[in-house]
Design an enzyme around this catalytic site. Structure first.
Site, PDB file in Angstrom:
ATOM      1  N   LYS A 189       0.816  -1.217   0.000  1.00 21.59           N
ATOM      2  CA  LYS A 189       0.000   0.000   0.000  1.00 21.59           C
ATOM      3  C   LYS A 189       0.847   1.263   0.000  1.00 21.59           C
ATOM      4  O   LYS A 189       0.501   2.241  -0.659  1.00 21.59           O
ATOM      5  CB  LYS A 189      -0.956   0.008   1.187  1.00 21.59           C
ATOM      6  CG  LYS A 189      -0.295   0.099   2.561  1.00 21.59           C
ATOM      7  CD  LYS A 189      -1.346   0.093   3.660  1.00 21.59           C
ATOM      8  CE  LYS A 189      -0.705   0.125   5.033  1.00 21.59           C
ATOM      9  NZ  LYS A 189       0.016   1.374   5.316  1.00 21.59           N
ATOM     10  N   THR A 190       1.983   1.250   0.731  1.00 17.60           N
ATOM     11  CA  THR A 190       2.839   2.438   0.762  1.00 17.60           C
ATOM     12  C   THR A 190       3.400   2.718  -0.628  1.00 17.60           C
ATOM     13  O   THR A 190       3.508   3.875  -1.046  1.00 17.60           O
ATOM     14  CB  THR A 190       3.985   2.246   1.772  1.00 17.60           C
ATOM     15  OG1 THR A 190       3.435   1.968   3.061  1.00 17.60           O
ATOM     16  CG2 THR A 190       4.842   3.498   1.864  1.00 17.60           C
ATOM     17  N   GLN A 243      -7.443  -5.039  10.003  1.00 14.63           N
ATOM     18  CA  GLN A 243      -6.326  -4.693  10.874  1.00 14.63           C
ATOM     19  C   GLN A 243      -6.660  -3.517  11.795  1.00 14.63           C
ATOM     20  O   GLN A 243      -5.775  -2.816  12.280  1.00 14.63           O
ATOM     21  CB  GLN A 243      -5.078  -4.361  10.041  1.00 14.63           C
ATOM     22  CG  GLN A 243      -4.554  -5.539   9.241  1.00 14.63           C
ATOM     23  CD  GLN A 243      -3.227  -5.251   8.580  1.00 14.63           C
ATOM     24  OE1 GLN A 243      -2.195  -5.122   9.227  1.00 14.63           O
ATOM     25  NE2 GLN A 243      -3.244  -5.153   7.260  1.00 14.63           N
ATOM     26  N   ASP A 301      -3.466   7.356   5.383  1.00 18.32           N
ATOM     27  CA  ASP A 301      -3.016   5.974   5.560  1.00 18.32           C
ATOM     28  C   ASP A 301      -3.634   5.398   6.833  1.00 18.32           C
ATOM     29  O   ASP A 301      -3.972   6.140   7.757  1.00 18.32           O
ATOM     30  CB  ASP A 301      -1.486   5.952   5.653  1.00 18.32           C
ATOM     31  CG  ASP A 301      -0.919   4.553   5.528  1.00 18.32           C
ATOM     32  OD1 ASP A 301      -1.654   3.643   5.093  1.00 18.32           O
ATOM     33  OD2 ASP A 301       0.270   4.366   5.849  1.00 18.32           O
ATOM     34  N   GLU A 302      -3.787   4.082   6.887  1.00 14.48           N
ATOM     35  CA  GLU A 302      -4.338   3.393   8.065  1.00 14.48           C
ATOM     36  C   GLU A 302      -5.686   4.006   8.468  1.00 14.48           C
ATOM     37  O   GLU A 302      -5.941   4.295   9.645  1.00 14.48           O
ATOM     38  CB  GLU A 302      -3.350   3.456   9.247  1.00 14.48           C
ATOM     39  CG  GLU A 302      -1.956   2.961   8.930  1.00 14.48           C
ATOM     40  CD  GLU A 302      -1.875   1.447   8.765  1.00 14.48           C
ATOM     41  OE1 GLU A 302      -2.934   0.791   8.775  1.00 14.48           O
ATOM     42  OE2 GLU A 302      -0.757   0.933   8.609  1.00 14.48           O
ATOM     43  N   ARG A 305       2.203 -11.217  10.081  1.00 13.77           N
ATOM     44  CA  ARG A 305       3.553 -10.636  10.186  1.00 13.77           C
ATOM     45  C   ARG A 305       4.598 -11.601   9.644  1.00 13.77           C
ATOM     46  O   ARG A 305       5.736 -11.215   9.383  1.00 13.77           O
ATOM     47  CB  ARG A 305       3.911 -10.331  11.639  1.00 13.77           C
ATOM     48  CG  ARG A 305       3.050  -9.329  12.400  1.00 13.77           C
ATOM     49  CD  ARG A 305       2.827  -8.058  11.650  1.00 13.77           C
ATOM     50  NE  ARG A 305       1.580  -8.128  10.900  1.00 13.77           N
ATOM     51  CZ  ARG A 305       1.263  -7.298   9.912  1.00 13.77           C
ATOM     52  NH1 ARG A 305       2.106  -6.353   9.545  1.00 13.77           N
ATOM     53  NH2 ARG A 305       0.111  -7.410   9.272  1.00 13.77           N
TER      54      ARG A 305
END
Length: 752
Positions: A33-34, A265, A234-235, A613
């Site tokens: 996504k970044t 998340q 973001d987030e 993770r």
């Protein structure tokens, strides 16, 4: 020259090419996504000739903002070097950079310019946790309340939650259901008054005051909205109500918002985050387009399938199907230990093996609560495995650093009450609690700041004991001198003078202990940090702001090979191997969330975050017995329901040696697997038909498959019988303890 977006996959490219109108990007874990956001920003500048100053990107941590800022800068620099159209746009806007920051840093920038409209000075201080605690204790004193009845940190936590829900003291009082909440509302109100009197804001105020500013001046909000014509959040799933209101204010002149997040998340409800913000995005922006990033670049398919199987049980989600090119991979390991100590020892052994097999391997050991780290740390130390524990004190949270920064703050803002109280007698200079109490009383009686009260006491010097008067005069001169030097000296020189004039370094050096030496080194490193900030063009106010906004995860060292951390801290990170520990009812899901549907769904998302993770290997562990905090002895546990939500085809049961268990070995660790073993090997049918092959001897009362009770190991299942009479031996599987060979005549067995 190649198209900038040729380096993206089709999903990421669709994100980057969307220019006008609202866009919701549902970005699965590890989906890049970044990368999509940074290329979108570069695409706006290069292809659509958007001035960088008109682009805003907001994220949640300084680390994430720094990384995004650096990636955009490198990407644009690379395009310029290769002769892209960017050269034609060089000039003031071409050289400018997009505004990429955290919510709080953005708010600080706005408030430093505009806060006078709210009656504050631009030199306002930002209070950290220690400052807030001191201030709240003073509020309790003002109100004649006991710290035992209203513990300051507990009260601050409740006030912070209220602020993040945009609830003021008046509303808290009006909706209070008990006397304690009414009293807390009074404390909250007094706390707010004292902050304002000190020209200070706490961390939550940075957002609240920005929203208040825009509410008071809609034209100002409109102005900032016109400036930031393209906004990236973001987030988005982690935004709270105040952040949501700020976002709506910044998009009032347009709807060019790109919200990127993953509802699966969303794990910060406890600090005010609302998953509803991302779930209702299409209601807030009716013309919104929704895109999904579902290709994962991190984990193997089996890890993704296992994690997806868990989170798919949630109702509050939009849904996505993660996939990867990494089709092969080891199954998810599941290990049950008899005790929590055994669980920790198993993990330490597996970590040691992973490090030995790959000198560059990274390992994450994750747990639900900080208290779980103790046994893990002991096991790591026993095997001499170096590890990094995330959650300890960060550099800017250390006492000596906070003291030095408090001196700098007071030198530049004498109204800073918290800084005043922190360092008036640090290091000791003969100003005792009685004198400080007199200053506070004088300030209350005459509506003065503490600094003004100090100056008033100096005027009335004859009314103050000689020693105290001299100490106060010396302190007053010190701060005045530092204030003057702050205007004249470069930042590193100012801090060197500060450490010298205050006597802080001299006191530590005179102690001549390793601890004191370490604190000296920390203070000297602070001077280095200030020098680096100055070289980067940062002024003292900006440096103090940044130091106040640092969080624990900002100084996370990605080079650490073994990391112990909570699941909340692990979000956004990745490791070659992940050990997710304590999958037991009451731990994960946590007992405080199990009775609440929304809380249980968040616990499931937390498990999903931990599982995703892992790059190559994922191991889930739990214990049959555990010592619980504040209790004597151990008590039985129940394995987490989340383990039952992972289909067997994605898992493999591990033995204590880390090997994959055979059907026989798998029968040693749980009742379910014992029964499965007996069925698959046909022993249950033999028992039903009265076959004698399952008996030790014609005179034996024990059969294979019998349920027995042992005085030490509890209830178990007989899985092997041999011999007769005094030579009779039984092999019994006790869940949590594995297989034990016993002589029934001495073991004290009973039928269960």
């Amino acid at each position: 020259m190649s198209d900038l977006l040729d380096e993206l996959n089709s999903e990421q490219r669709a994100v980057a090419e969307h220019v006008e109108g609202p866009l919701l990007v549902l970005a699965g874990a590890g989906s890049g996504k970044t990368r999509a956001i940074t290329y979108r920003i570069a695409h706006l500048i290069e292809t659509h000739r958007v001035a960088p100053r008109n682009i805003l990107a907001v994220t949640f941590t300084n680390k994430a903002a720094d990384q995004m800022r650096d990636r955009v800068a490198r990407l644009l620099a690379s395009r310029r070097e290769h002769g892209s159209a960017l050269e034609a746009s060089d000039g003031e806007d071409g050289r400018a950079r997009p505004q990429i920051s955290t919510f709080h840093s953005l708010s600080v920038r706005i408030l430093r310019r505009e806060i006078e409209a709210l009656g504050y000075g631009r030199d306002f201080a930002i209070y950290d946790e220690d400052d807030q605690t001191r201030l709240l204790k003073a509020c309790l004193t003002d109100l004649g309340l006991s710290e035992k009845l209203f513990p300051p940190r507990q009260a601050l936590s409740r006030i912070s939650y209220a602020k993040n829900q945009d609830i003021g003291p008046e509303e808290m009082y009006a909706t209070a259901r008990d006397a304690d909440t009414e009293t807390l509302a009074s404390i909250y109100g007094r706390y707010r008054e004292r902050l304002r009197a000190a020209n200070a804001l706490d961390f939550d105020d940075l957002l609240l005051k920005t929203v208040e500013l825009f509410d008071k001046s809609p034209e100002l909000a409109e102005s900032y909205s016109r400036r930031f014509r393209y906004i990236h959040i973001d987030e988005y799933q982690d935004t709270n109500r105040v952040q949501y209101r700020l976002i709506r204010q910044l998009t009032r002149a347009h709807h060019n918002i790109c919200a990127v997040g993953d509802e699966d998340q969303s794990i910060y409800r406890w600090r005010g985050a609302s998953i509803e913000n991302i779930l209702r995005f299409e209601e807030d922006f009716r013309e919104a387009r929704v895109l999904r990033l579902e290709r994962n670049y991190r984990s193997t398919q089996v890890i993704l399938d296992g994690a997806s199987a868990v989170v798919s049980n949630n109702l509050a989600r939009k849904g996505k199907k993660l996939w990867t090119d990494r089709r092969t991979g080891r199954a998810i390991g599941v290990y049950q230990s008899g005790t929590a100590e055994g669980e920790a020892e198993f993990i330490a052994g597996e970590v040691a093996a992973a490090l030995e097999a790959d000198g560059n391997a990274s390992v994450g050991v994750l747990y639900r609560t900080n208290a779980q780290s103790r046994l893990l740390e002991e096991a790591m130390r026993a095997r001499r495995i170096g590890y990094r524990l995330v959650g300890g004190f960060s550099f800017y949270a250390r006492a000596e650093i906070r003291d030095a920064l408090a001196y700098a703050r007071l030198a530049f803002n004498q109204r800073d009450t918290a800084a005043f109280l922190r360092i008036i007698n640090t290091p000791p200079r003969g100003i005792g609690e009685t004198t400080v109490a007199q200053i506070q009383a004088l300030a209350r009686e005459n509506r003065l700041t503490l600094w003004e009260a100090l100056e008033e006491m100096l005027v009335r010097a004859k009314e103050t004991p000689v020693r105290a008067a001299r100490a106060l005069a010396s302190f007053h001169t010190l701060i005045r001198t530092l204030a003057e030097e702050g205007k004249e000296l470069r930042m590193p020189e100012f801090f060197r003078s500060l450490l010298d004039r205050t006597g802080y370094l001299a006191v530590l050096k005179s102690q001549n202990t390793p601890e004191a030496e370490g604190r000296v080194e920390n203070l000297l490193e602070l001077v280095n940090a200030v020098a680096a900030a100055e070289e980067a063009g940062e002024g003292l106010t900006a440096f103090l702001d940044r130091a106040a906004l640092v969080s624990d995860t900002d100084d996370y060292d990605e080079r650490a090979r073994v990391t112990l951390m909570t699941l909340h801290s692990a979000k956004g990170l990745e490791f070659d191997s992940v050990f997710l520990t304590g999958l037991e009812e009451g731990l994960l899901p946590h007992k405080m969330s199990m009775e609440d549907d929304a809380g249980l769904e968040e616990e499931r998302r937390l498990c999903y975050v931990g599982m995703t993770r892992a790059r190559d290997r994922l191991v889930l562990t739990f214990s049959a017995m555990r010592r619980f905090w504040g209790e004597e002895g151990r008590r039985s546990t129940r394995r987490s329901r989340f383990l039952g939500e992972i289909p067997d085809k994605f898992t493999e049961r591990l033995s204590s040696s880390g090997r994959v268990e055979t059907a026989w070995e798998g029968a040693l660790n749980s009742r379910e697997s014992i029964e499965r073993f007996l069925r698959t090997t046909g022993f249950d049918s033999r028992l039903q038909s009265g076959g004698t092959s399952a008996r030790a001897g014609s005179g034996s009362k024990w059969r294979r498959g019998s349920r027995v009770r042992h005085p030490k190991f509890g209830i178990g299942t007989v899985i092997a019988c041999e011999g007769e009479g005094q030579d009779e031996k039984l092999t019994i599987s006790f869940p949590g303890y594995g297989a034990k060979k016993v002589l029934p005549q001495f073991a004290g067995l009973e039928k269960a």
